[in-house]
Design an enzyme around this catalytic site. Structure first.
Site, PDB file in Angstrom:
ATOM      1  N   HIS A  67       1.205  -0.908  -0.245  1.00  0.00           N
ATOM      2  CA  HIS A  67       0.108  -0.122  -0.178  1.00  0.00           C
ATOM      3  C   HIS A  67       1.188   1.374  -0.462  1.00  0.00           C
ATOM      4  O   HIS A  67       0.892   2.215  -0.875  1.00  0.00           O
ATOM      5  CB  HIS A  67      -0.915   0.145   1.562  1.00  0.00           C
ATOM      6  N   HIS A 118       1.312  -5.000   9.008  1.00  0.00           N
ATOM      7  CA  HIS A 118       2.919  -4.268   8.176  1.00  0.00           C
ATOM      8  C   HIS A 118       3.720  -3.130  10.144  1.00  0.00           C
ATOM      9  O   HIS A 118       2.834  -3.123  11.093  1.00  0.00           O
ATOM     10  CB  HIS A 118       3.131  -3.077   8.230  1.00  0.00           C
TER      11      HIS A 118
END
Length: 152
Positions: A67, A118
């Site tokens: 992303h 993440h």
């Protein structure tokens, strides 16, 4: 891939303003970058964080954040594409565009980390790789032999 849809109006605008070489460069850079981001994940194969009761789950590998990589790549490439059209504009407009891009990148990074999908290093690498690949591609593009006088 959806993040690149936001770049379509920018590509259409630069194409319409006769920055065709720059538009083709930008679109190709974003498409190639999207694939390179996927390949980087397969090269590193870092597992996602293990968190008790995470807010979200995401499939695949963690490093670099896809992303964040794609957002950074799209924003950097888009800014480079439109820069000749805003270069002569007010400093405030140019600063607003750069600051807006930075805010979007930071919010995306925070979102990915706070969702628990993440590590901070994943999103940092995503930003650095996305911006770095875009700038490196532009340096190659801007030093090519030109047949026309398109502004760099």
């Amino acid at each position: 891939m959806r993040v690149y849809i936001a770049a379509v109006p920018i590509a259409l605008w630069t194409w319409h303003r006769r920055l065709r070489g720059r538009t083709i460069w930008g679109v190709v850079t974003m498409l190639v970058g999207w694939n390179l981001g996927l390949q980087a994940k397969l090269l590193v194969e870092r597992a996602r964080p293990l968190i008790d009761d995470p807010v979200a789950h995401a499939p695949g590998y963690s490093f670099p954040s896809g992303h964040e990589f794609n957002v950074a790549m799209m924003l950097t490439t888009s800014l480079i594409m439109i820069w000749p059209l805003v270069r002569e504009r007010a400093l405030a407009l140019r600063a607003l565009l750069v600051a807006g891009a930075a805010v979007i990148a930071v919010l995306t990074a925070l979102d990915r980390v706070f969702l628990g999908v993440h590590y901070p290093s994943d999103v940092t690498a995503g930003v650095l790789l996305g911006c770095g690949l875009s700038v490196a591609s532009f340096l190659g593009f801007s030093h090519r032999p030109r047949a026309t006088k398109e502004p760099v």
